[in-house]
Write a protein that holds these residues in place. Structure first.
Motif, PDB file in Angstrom:
ATOM      1  N   PRO A 106       0.795  -1.236   0.000  1.00  0.00           N
ATOM      2  CA  PRO A 106       0.000   0.000   0.000  1.00  0.00           C
ATOM      3  C   PRO A 106       0.825   1.284   0.000  1.00  0.00           C
ATOM      4  CG  PRO A 106      -0.999  -1.607   1.461  1.00  0.00           C
ATOM      5  CD  PRO A 106       0.291  -2.207   0.993  1.00  0.00           C
ATOM      6  N   HIS A 107       1.912   1.332   0.781  1.00  0.00           N
ATOM      7  CA  HIS A 107       2.689   2.572   0.836  1.00  0.00           C
ATOM      8  C   HIS A 107       3.369   2.868  -0.493  1.00  0.00           C
ATOM      9  CE1 HIS A 107       5.674  -0.532   1.933  1.00  0.00           C
ATOM     10  NE2 HIS A 107       6.558   0.271   1.384  1.00  0.00           N
ATOM     11  N   LEU A 108       3.731   1.815  -1.244  1.00  0.00           N
ATOM     12  CA  LEU A 108       4.357   2.039  -2.548  1.00  0.00           C
ATOM     13  C   LEU A 108       3.322   2.467  -3.589  1.00  0.00           C
ATOM     14  CD1 LEU A 108       6.912  -0.915  -2.709  1.00  0.00           C
ATOM     15  CD2 LEU A 108       7.363   1.492  -2.226  1.00  0.00           C
ATOM     16  N   ARG A 109       2.101   1.975  -3.466  1.00  0.00           N
ATOM     17  CA  ARG A 109       1.038   2.446  -4.363  1.00  0.00           C
ATOM     18  C   ARG A 109       0.824   3.947  -4.172  1.00  0.00           C
ATOM     19  NH1 ARG A 109      -3.653  -2.110  -3.346  1.00  0.00           N
ATOM     20  NH2 ARG A 109      -2.304  -3.934  -3.519  1.00  0.00           N
ATOM     21  N   THR A 110       0.800   4.358  -2.918  1.00  0.00           N
ATOM     22  CA  THR A 110       0.617   5.774  -2.618  1.00  0.00           C
ATOM     23  C   THR A 110       1.725   6.608  -3.242  1.00  0.00           C
ATOM     24  OG1 THR A 110      -0.352   5.133  -0.503  1.00  0.00           O
ATOM     25  CG2 THR A 110       0.281   7.430  -0.759  1.00  0.00           C
ATOM     26  N   CYS A 111       2.964   6.169  -3.052  1.00  0.00           N
ATOM     27  CA  CYS A 111       4.115   6.923  -3.571  1.00  0.00           C
ATOM     28  C   CYS A 111       4.113   6.965  -5.090  1.00  0.00           C
ATOM     29  CB  CYS A 111       5.417   6.308  -3.046  1.00  0.00           C
ATOM     30  SG  CYS A 111       5.647   6.515  -1.267  1.00  0.00           S
ATOM     31  N   LEU A 112       3.687   5.876  -5.744  1.00  0.00           N
ATOM     32  CA  LEU A 112       3.619   5.870  -7.202  1.00  0.00           C
ATOM     33  C   LEU A 112       2.524   6.808  -7.691  1.00  0.00           C
ATOM     34  CD1 LEU A 112       4.584   4.708  -9.908  1.00  0.00           C
ATOM     35  CD2 LEU A 112       2.915   2.853  -9.614  1.00  0.00           C
ATOM     36  N   LEU A 113       1.343   6.742  -7.068  1.00  0.00           N
ATOM     37  CA  LEU A 113       0.251   7.631  -7.465  1.00  0.00           C
ATOM     38  C   LEU A 113       0.656   9.101  -7.341  1.00  0.00           C
ATOM     39  CD1 LEU A 113      -3.004   6.039  -5.972  1.00  0.00           C
ATOM     40  CD2 LEU A 113      -2.243   6.045  -8.339  1.00  0.00           C
ATOM     41  N   TYR A 114       1.507   9.401  -6.387  1.00  0.00           N
ATOM     42  CA  TYR A 114       1.907  10.791  -6.146  1.00  0.00           C
ATOM     43  C   TYR A 114       2.604  11.395  -7.358  1.00  0.00           C
ATOM     44  CZ  TYR A 114       2.834  14.653  -2.931  1.00  0.00           C
ATOM     45  OH  TYR A 114       2.829  15.865  -2.296  1.00  0.00           O
ATOM     46  N   LEU A 115       3.237  10.563  -8.162  1.00  0.00           N
ATOM     47  CA  LEU A 115       3.924  11.068  -9.355  1.00  0.00           C
ATOM     48  C   LEU A 115       2.951  11.538 -10.428  1.00  0.00           C
ATOM     49  CD1 LEU A 115       6.796   8.471  -9.370  1.00  0.00           C
ATOM     50  CD2 LEU A 115       7.144  10.938  -9.497  1.00  0.00           C
ATOM     51  N   SER A 116       1.666  11.210 -10.281  1.00  0.00           N
ATOM     52  CA  SER A 116       0.677  11.713 -11.242  1.00  0.00           C
ATOM     53  C   SER A 116       0.511  13.217 -11.121  1.00  0.00           C
ATOM     54  CB  SER A 116      -0.673  11.020 -11.006  1.00  0.00           C
ATOM     55  OG  SER A 116      -1.228  11.391  -9.749  1.00  0.00           O
ATOM     56  N   ILE A 117       0.927  13.790  -9.999  1.00  0.00           N
ATOM     57  CA  ILE A 117       0.814  15.239  -9.784  1.00  0.00           C
ATOM     58  C   ILE A 117       1.688  16.011 -10.763  1.00  0.00           C
ATOM     59  CG2 ILE A 117       1.482  17.052  -8.134  1.00  0.00           C
ATOM     60  CD1 ILE A 117       0.415  15.242  -5.918  1.00  0.00           C
ATOM     61  N   PHE A 118       2.806  15.418 -11.182  1.00  0.00           N
ATOM     62  CA  PHE A 118       3.751  16.118 -12.061  1.00  0.00           C
ATOM     63  C   PHE A 118       3.375  15.877 -13.521  1.00  0.00           C
ATOM     64  CE2 PHE A 118       5.865  15.147  -8.088  1.00  0.00           C
ATOM     65  CZ  PHE A 118       6.433  16.361  -7.752  1.00  0.00           C
ATOM     66  N   PRO A 119       3.591  16.861 -14.399  1.00  0.00           N
ATOM     67  CA  PRO A 119       3.231  16.691 -15.809  1.00  0.00           C
ATOM     68  C   PRO A 119       3.983  15.536 -16.469  1.00  0.00           C
ATOM     69  CG  PRO A 119       3.669  19.008 -15.295  1.00  0.00           C
ATOM     70  CD  PRO A 119       4.106  18.217 -14.098  1.00  0.00           C
ATOM     71  N   GLU A 120       3.406  15.051 -17.540  1.00  0.00           N
ATOM     72  CA  GLU A 120       4.003  13.940 -18.291  1.00  0.00           C
ATOM     73  C   GLU A 120       5.420  14.297 -18.734  1.00  0.00           C
ATOM     74  OE1 GLU A 120       3.226  12.119 -22.666  1.00  0.00           O
ATOM     75  OE2 GLU A 120       1.490  12.116 -21.336  1.00  0.00           O
ATOM     76  N   ASN A 121       6.316  13.302 -18.615  1.00  0.00           N
ATOM     77  CA  ASN A 121       7.731  13.431 -18.986  1.00  0.00           C
ATOM     78  C   ASN A 121       8.508  14.402 -18.114  1.00  0.00           C
ATOM     79  OD1 ASN A 121       8.115  11.534 -21.105  1.00  0.00           O
ATOM     80  ND2 ASN A 121       7.013  12.870 -22.519  1.00  0.00           N
ATOM     81  N   SER A 122       7.961  14.783 -16.975  1.00  0.00           N
ATOM     82  CA  SER A 122       8.699  15.657 -16.059  1.00  0.00           C
ATOM     83  C   SER A 122       9.881  14.924 -15.451  1.00  0.00           C
ATOM     84  CB  SER A 122       7.787  16.137 -14.922  1.00  0.00           C
ATOM     85  OG  SER A 122       6.769  16.961 -15.394  1.00  0.00           O
ATOM     86  N   GLU A 123      11.007  15.631 -15.344  1.00  0.00           N
ATOM     87  CA  GLU A 123      12.132  15.120 -14.579  1.00  0.00           C
ATOM     88  C   GLU A 123      11.984  15.659 -13.158  1.00  0.00           C
ATOM     89  OE1 GLU A 123      15.965  15.721 -16.266  1.00  0.00           O
ATOM     90  OE2 GLU A 123      15.403  14.945 -18.248  1.00  0.00           O
ATOM     91  N   VAL A 124      11.653  14.780 -12.249  1.00  0.00           N
ATOM     92  CA  VAL A 124      11.347  15.182 -10.877  1.00  0.00           C
ATOM     93  C   VAL A 124      12.580  14.977 -10.008  1.00  0.00           C
ATOM     94  CG1 VAL A 124       9.796  14.870  -8.916  1.00  0.00           C
ATOM     95  CG2 VAL A 124       8.972  14.446 -11.255  1.00  0.00           C
TER      96      VAL A 124
END
Length: 809
Positions: free
Chosen positions: A419-437
């Motif tokens: 569950p904690h990794l699902r949360t962390c992965l979903l969080y990357l949806s906040i950044f635009p496509e192809n963003s280097e975070v």
């Protein structure tokens, strides 16, 4: 119907513990409040069991999905209530002792009495919602009492086993290369294992199957089999039975796996065998299956495929093991494959579709399964509108369009995460496509949102990096720009993965993703807002009155800062990220964000911070690098929880050493009163990284240097010094734990001296970076001196990086 749980179970897991911690505090709870908190604690424990059951099922009805959504929303609100509790009751102040402190607490309790009644009323409302949700579960037989689900759809991975070899574009050379890798010239009699790893849809099964048939046809092996496993642990027994079935030695029956494995071993013991174990998911699976394969010194070979780079065969007692990372298709092969599937006989793309074709290919990103899926959707379609609608909406389409198989395959990877990794992965949806975070930005935001568990002997940031590494190892996140320790300095997600997590994020109401011209039209409570606006003319939609942001936990703005919502509306926000925004920034109301933990104004036009910023008692990260801020308010020293203070060249107030929680500091070399930051911070026990902007300059008669004292900075592991000239000295026993040293100068010393004496004193140094903006005699003298000193500490010269005027030396 697919259930959407994702990050929910992780949050519900943590809430009973949070409520228990609240009960243990010495707060004077109003009558009945303590009992209500205990009720919520017990009921959420029961809901947690129901949610776990929902997660284990493959298919669900609309009622169950709706029930899970209600649990999610009330769980968010309960957590907000808990986090706000201490702040509203006593301002978040630390416990004090003594008679005066006792009197003060008594007065504070009286003053806070109206707030306490409000708190009690809110809690009663939450209790009523939880009761209603619990009754609904019983009424509609939801959660643990869900009836047996319908049979799952066909596994889309099966098609990879029946691909026509002639249709494989970009795979011919791979098949030959992996075949040669497996055979190793054919001379070795030792057992060899080749693990093919890569992201979902990259063609691992297709490649393994092609290699298997190629080698099988060459007649090198007396015994061969291709078997698949899958994500569920109970599939292992079926896999072993399938092996016996391939060998013609299984005739049904309910034999235990402990009886089946010896039969497989007996068959393989005296034969040179080739076995493909496709789609491994866990070390537990492999730990059982590997028992089937004896080391018989006959030149036997095993091929495995997995989405997890860290899984392959590590525990197998075989010395001859190789990992083959499957790459994505290059642009040429991806276009050929798309053309072959989308247009009859592989005809070229019509001219009026070229722009749309370029966008679609960029979205597919060289992923074979995505390329084939989208090409099939667009076959015989010649309308630009159809290409824009179908080709650029890979997974979020509301109707059946051929993407179900791709989404189902990605769902397998998502559901296999904790569950904690699902949360962390979903969080990357906040950044635009192809963003280097930036890695630092990401993990600090994870921590601020409460996604990262606290460890006893390891820092929270190190735990968060472990989460990121696991997502990278599972080929769900792509690492970029590894540092000297192999840690990625930034990362991104593949466009197809990004499309997938955006869909998930929308389904779970995890984040609200919008551009400045579109306001959300649904009634979902906004928990996280990601707002993109690309031009100065964009309407600042974040300020639209129809948007209720009172429950928003994070606000992220990309583009114009004017699109940011009024800060006075953000009651429970933990993350405010305006990094890189253009235009004026309004900070009115900032100091009222009592739960704010992460504030980034990096790269904005902000020139001054509010004087009362010290009121943000929960703040953990403050980033004002690359702004116009020259000095920080004196109240900064009151931020007792601040761990990352990143001010760039801005000067700090006096008393900064009182901030005992500081771990990472980026600042000017002097304070506002011209005090020496090095002297003030040299005894700080918790500081791990120091990024110093020094004003030391070479002028006639000025011998001022950046001096690091003996035994100073006992815990600093990374030091970066930015200075016009290399006026730096390290005394003996300075920086005893420093491993990474970055020296960034504009020019060398005019007299040609080295300027960096004492580097040989840094005994634990592992990596040195020296950079000059200008090429001059003084710079080259420093380069030679630093090389000689660093080589004495670092015999392995590959850890010395030197750049002068953009050129490496």
């Amino acid at each position: 119907m697919e259930i959407v749980v994702g990050a929910l179970s992780g949050m519900v897991d943590a809430l009973p513990g949070k409520l228990g911690a609240l009960l243990e505090q010495e707060y004077a709870l109003l009558s009945g409040v303590r009992e209500d908190v205990r009720f919520l604690q017990t009921e959420l424990g029961s809901m947690r069991a129901a949610i776990r059951h929902c997660e284990s099922l493959d298919h669900h009805d609309a009622q169950t999905t709706g029930w899970v959504g209600k649990v999610r929303e009330v769980a968010y609100d309960i957590e907000d209530w808990v986090d706000l509790f201490a702040v509203r009751v006593d301002g978040g102040a630390q416990p004090a002792t003594g008679f005066r402190a006792w009197m003060r607490r008594g007065w504070d309790k009286l003053a806070a009495l109206p707030d306490r009644h409000t708190i009690a009323n809110e809690l009663q409302g939450l209790k009523e919602r939880v009761l209603e949700i619990s009754e609904q579960r019983k009424r509609y037989r939801l959660g643990p009492m869900v009836s047996t689900p319908a049979p799952p759809p066909l596994d889309p991975r099966l098609s990879a086993l029946f691909v026509d070899p002639d249709s494989l574009i970009g795979f011919d050379e791979r098949v030959v290369d992996v075949s040669n890798l497996v055979m190793d010239g054919g001379s070795s009699t030792e057992l060899k294992i080749v693990s093919i790893v890569g992201m979902a849809g990259s063609g691992k099964t297709t490649l393994a199957n092609a290699v298997y048939h190629r080698l099988q046809a060459q007649g090198h092996f007396q015994c061969s089999a291709f078997v698949s496993v899958g994500p569920k642990l109970d599939m292992v027994s079926k896999t072993v039975r399938d092996l016996l079935l391939r060998f013609g030695d299984y005739h049904g029956g309910g034999q235990d796996i402990n009886q089946l494995i010896p039969r497989v071993r007996d068959i393989l013991a005296k034969n040179r065998y080739l076995i493909v174990v496709d789609d491994l998911w866990s070390s537990e699976q492999w730990g059982t299956i590997r028992c089937c394969f004896p080391e018989n010194n006959l030149g036997s070979r095993i091929i495995t495929t997995s989405r997890n780079d860290t899984l392959p065969t590590d525990s197998y007692p075989c010395l001859n093991k190789v990992v083959h990372k499957i790459s994505l298709l290059n642009d040429t092969d991806a276009k050929k494959l798309f053309m072959k599937k989308a247009f009859s006989n592989g005809n070229s793309c019509p001219q009026h579709l070229e722009d749309a074709f370029t966008k679609v290919m960029r979205r597919c990103g060289g992923l074979p399964l995505a390329t084939i899926t989208v090409a099939a959707k667009l076959a015989h379609k010649y309308s630009t509108d159809e290409w824009e609608k179908l080709g650029l909406n890979l997974l979020c389409s509301s109707h059946s369009d051929g993407s179900e198989g791709l989404k189902q395959i990605l769902n397998l990877s998502f559901n296999d995460l904790q569950p904690h990794l699902r949360t962390c992965l979903l969080y990357l949806s906040i950044f635009p496509e192809n963003s280097e975070v930036s890695t630092e930005r990401l993990v600090r935001r994870w921590i601020a949102e409460g996604f990262v568990a606290e460890g006893r002997s390891i820092s929270t940031e190190e735990i968060a990096l472990g989460y990121l590494n696991e997502l990278i190892g599972r080929n769900l996140v792509q690492p970029l720009d590894l540092d000297h320790e192999g840690v990625p300095t930034s990362c991104r997600v593949h466009p197809v993965i990004h499309d997938f997590i955006v869909c998930k994020s929308m389904e779970e109401n995890f984040a609200t993703l919008m551009d400045a011209q579109h306001v959300p039209i649904n009634d979902n409570t906004i928990r996280r807002l990601s707002l993109k606006n690309s031009s100065k003319q964009d309407q600042p939609a974040g300020q639209n009155e129809s948007m209720d942001l009172s429950h928003a936990r994070s606000i992220t703005i990309f583009g114009q800062a004017s699109a940011a919502p009024p800060l006075t509306n953000l009651k429970v926000v933990r993350v405010l990220d305006l990094e890189g925004c253009d235009g004026p920034v309004s900070l009115e109301g900032l100091c009222k964000l009592v739960l704010l933990r992460y504030l980034s104004l990096k790269g904005t036009a902000v020139s001054e911070l509010p004087a009362a910023i010290g009121d943000l008692k929960c703040l953990e990260t403050l980033d004002v690098r690359s702004t116009k801020v020259e000095e920080l308010p004196s109240s900064i020293v009151n931020l007792e929880k601040l761990m990352h203070l990143l001010t760039g060249s801005a000067k700090l107030p006096d008393g900064i050493a009182k901030m005992k929680a500081l771990q990472i500091l980026s600042c000017a070399g002097t304070t506002k009163s011209s005090g020496n930051i090095i002297e003030e911070m040299s005894k700080h026990d918790n500081l791990r990284e120091l990024d110093l902007y020094s004003d030391a300059t070479e002028t006639p008669g000025n011998n001022k240097r950046v001096m690091f004292p003996a035994h100073g900075f006992p815990s600093v592991r990374k030091l970066c010094i930015r200075c016009s000239s290399p006026l730096v000295t390290f005394e003996p026993n300075a920086l005893p734990t420093v491993k990474m040293l970055e020296l960034r100068f504009q020019k060398g010393l005019a007299d040609g001296s080295s300027g960096v004496p004492g580097m040989e004193n840094l005994k634990n140094l592992k990596h040195v970076l020296l950079e000059f903006e200008q090429h001059d005699a003084g710079a080259m003298a420093t380069v030679d001196a630093v090389k000689n000193a660093a080589q004495g500490v670092l015999p392995d010269h590959q850890h010395i990086t030197i750049k002068v005027d953009g050129k490496s030396y």
